[in-house]
Scaffold this motif. Structure first.
Motif, short mmCIF file in Angstrom:
data_model
loop_
_atom_site.label_atom_id
_atom_site.label_comp_id
_atom_site.label_asym_id
_atom_site.label_seq_id
_atom_site.Cartn_x
_atom_site.Cartn_y
_atom_site.Cartn_z
N ARG A 2 0.71 -1.19 -0.11
CA ARG A 2 -0.15 -0.05 0.07
C ARG A 2 1.12 1.28 -0.12
N PRO A 3 0.32 2.26 -0.59
CA PRO A 3 1.18 3.51 -0.51
C PRO A 3 1.54 4.03 1.00
N SER A 4 2.58 4.75 1.24
CA SER A 4 2.70 5.28 2.52
C SER A 4 2.08 6.70 2.37
N PRO A 5 1.66 7.44 3.68
CA PRO A 5 1.32 8.54 3.61
C PRO A 5 1.85 9.56 2.89
N GLN A 6 2.95 9.60 2.59
CA GLN A 6 3.81 10.52 1.75
C GLN A 6 3.49 10.37 0.47
N GLN A 7 3.53 8.84 -0.03
CA GLN A 7 3.13 8.60 -1.52
C GLN A 7 1.60 8.92 -1.63
N TRP A 8 0.88 8.89 -0.81
CA TRP A 8 -0.48 8.94 -1.08
C TRP A 8 -0.67 10.37 -1.55
N LEU A 9 0.00 11.40 -0.67
CA LEU A 9 -0.32 12.73 -0.85
C LEU A 9 0.41 13.27 -2.26
N TRP A 10 1.76 12.48 -2.42
CA TRP A 10 2.23 12.84 -3.59
C TRP A 10 1.33 12.56 -5.04
N MET A 11 0.69 11.38 -4.68
CA MET A 11 -0.25 10.73 -5.73
C MET A 11 -1.29 11.80 -6.19
N TYR A 12 -2.10 11.95 -5.13
CA TYR A 12 -3.16 13.17 -5.10
C TYR A 12 -2.61 14.38 -5.67
N GLN A 13 -1.36 15.05 -5.23
CA GLN A 13 -1.11 16.28 -5.73
C GLN A 13 -0.78 16.08 -6.99
N THR A 14 -0.03 15.18 -7.47
CA THR A 14 0.26 14.94 -8.76
C THR A 14 -0.76 14.80 -9.67
N MET A 15 -2.12 14.36 -9.25
CA MET A 15 -3.18 14.24 -9.98
C MET A 15 -3.79 15.56 -10.41
N VAL A 16 -3.97 16.19 -9.20
CA VAL A 16 -4.38 17.58 -9.17
C VAL A 16 -3.66 18.42 -10.05
N LYS A 17 -2.44 18.30 -10.07
CA LYS A 17 -1.45 19.10 -11.00
C LYS A 17 -1.51 18.80 -12.58
N SER A 18 -1.62 17.56 -12.62
CA SER A 18 -1.97 17.16 -14.10
C SER A 18 -3.37 17.74 -14.80
N ARG A 19 -4.48 17.58 -13.80
CA ARG A 19 -5.85 18.13 -14.42
C ARG A 19 -5.60 19.70 -14.47
N ALA A 20 -5.12 20.30 -13.61
CA ALA A 20 -5.04 21.74 -13.55
C ALA A 20 -4.04 22.09 -14.78
N PHE A 21 -3.01 21.26 -15.02
CA PHE A 21 -2.26 21.69 -16.14
C PHE A 21 -2.91 21.75 -17.53
N GLU A 22 -3.82 20.57 -17.62
CA GLU A 22 -4.65 20.43 -18.82
C GLU A 22 -5.80 21.48 -18.87
N GLU A 23 -6.27 21.56 -17.89
CA GLU A 23 -7.48 22.76 -17.98
C GLU A 23 -6.99 24.00 -18.42
N ARG A 24 -5.71 24.32 -17.88
CA ARG A 24 -5.16 25.88 -18.50
C ARG A 24 -4.76 25.63 -19.89
N ILE A 25 -4.31 24.55 -20.21
CA ILE A 25 -3.82 24.19 -21.90
C ILE A 25 -5.20 24.30 -22.69
N ALA A 26 -6.12 23.76 -22.19
CA ALA A 26 -7.41 23.87 -22.88
C ALA A 26 -7.98 25.03 -23.18
N THR A 27 -7.95 25.97 -22.09
CA THR A 27 -8.38 27.43 -22.14
C THR A 27 -7.75 27.86 -23.23
N ALA A 28 -6.28 27.79 -23.28
CA ALA A 28 -5.29 28.42 -24.03
C ALA A 28 -5.67 27.93 -25.58
N TYR A 29 -5.98 26.63 -25.81
CA TYR A 29 -6.04 26.20 -27.07
C TYR A 29 -7.34 26.81 -27.53
#
Length: 326
Positions: A2-29
């Protein structure tokens, strides 16, 4: 595992960052593409493929990788690139076609190359599988404890490169893991209409390697299966295949009307980010304040990357003739 607490938070934040990045790219697109949509217009011309919904595939696998490990991805690469640690500023600049981009603006969003973290992708279906086997072969010949991972879509499992790569990886017993992101649609063709077997993980047996299938786009289950496959490869025990049931929350590309989807299918797709957020809060791994801080940090990194990309210069016209084979 199972993921450690640190890994869980990294996974969540990375998912959020990816989504935020794509939403900003979509707006610019979409800038310059109305009232009549023309993909040649605006600051980001050409096709744009978003990975929203498929973020668990990237974080569940890349949580086990090191900088020296090699990853190849598809034409839908942003979530994997971000999870592998590709420089966000340089990737944004590349997508905007700027001189400060990863390839000086030559590649665009389907051809992201960052040798500093051993990441590359291609718009050609299944193209990354051969290079991944090649990298894994080099690791084995040099007795290095490094692994290669090749991400593909379920449609790529019907390409010749898929079968050639699995066969050679098994013959040579090289440290490579093949990851299929099964979002059920190859552009507008349903998997059931193009693939003879219901699940591609069963094809692994034909090449003498373990095959795994992960359902429900579950980041914890992906993490556990990837842990086993990557550890196996790193220990010199050969290749594995993982097929992940995931969800493409948007069209194949921006502007895809998705008329091919059965009525009600999209409404039934679950967004993995709110689900993971609720899970982590319920488990006591973060509270609302921690969530807000992680989200703000991710969004700030994205905003800064987009701002830098917009402000960066375009390459000079004559630079088009540089870094090419004569």
């Amino acid at each position: 595992m199972r993921p450690s607490p640190q890994q869980w938070l990294w996974m969540y934040q990375t998912m959020v960052k990816s989504r935020a990045f794509e939403e900003r790219i979509a707006t610019a697109y979409f800038e310059g593409k109305s009232p009549v949509f023309n993909m040649a217009n605006g600051p980001i011309p050409g096709e744009m493929h978003l990975s929203n919904g498929q973020e668990p595939c990237a974080v569940g696998v890349c949580a086990h990788l090191e900088t020296g490990d090699f990853v190849t991805a598809t034409h839908r690469p942003h979530h994997i690139a971000i999870a592998k640690g590709v420089d966000l500023d340089a990737m944004a600049a590349e997508i905007f076609g700027k001189k400060t981009g990863l390839s000086g603006g030559r590649g665009g969003h389907m051809h992201i190359f960052d040798p500093s973290v051993n990441f590359c992708c291609s718009g050609i279906i299944a193209q990354g599988m051969g290079p991944a086997v090649g990298a894994a072969t080099a690791f084995k010949l040099r007795n290095e404890k490094r692994v290669a991972v090749s991400f593909i879509g379920e449609g790529a499992a019907n390409q010749g490169a898929f079968h050639e790569s699995l066969n050679l990886a098994a013959v040579w017993q090289v440290p490579v893991v093949f990851v299929i992101e099964d979002n059920a649609w190859g552009i507008s063709v349903a998997k059931a209409q193009s693939t003879a077997v219901p699940h591609n993980d069963t094809r692994a047996a034909a090449y003498g390697m373990p095959g795994h299938r992960v359902t429900d786009n579950d980041p914890e289950a992906i993490f556990a299966v990837a842990s086993e496959a990557i550890a196996r490869a790193r220990a010199g025990k050969g290749p594995s295949l993982i097929e992940i049931e995931t969800a493409r929350l948007a069209g194949h590309f921006i502007g895809d009307a998705e008329g091919y989807r059965p009525k009600g299918e999209k409404a039934g797709l679950a967004d993995p980010i709110p689900l993971l957020r609720a899970k982590l809060i319920a488990a006591g791994l973060m509270d609302e304040a921690k969530d807000l801080a992680l989200v703000k940090e991710a969004e700030l990194a994205v905003e800064q990357a987009i701002a830098k990309a917009r402000a960066a210069p375009f390459p000079a016209p004559e630079e088009a003739f540089e870094k090419v084979f004569a």
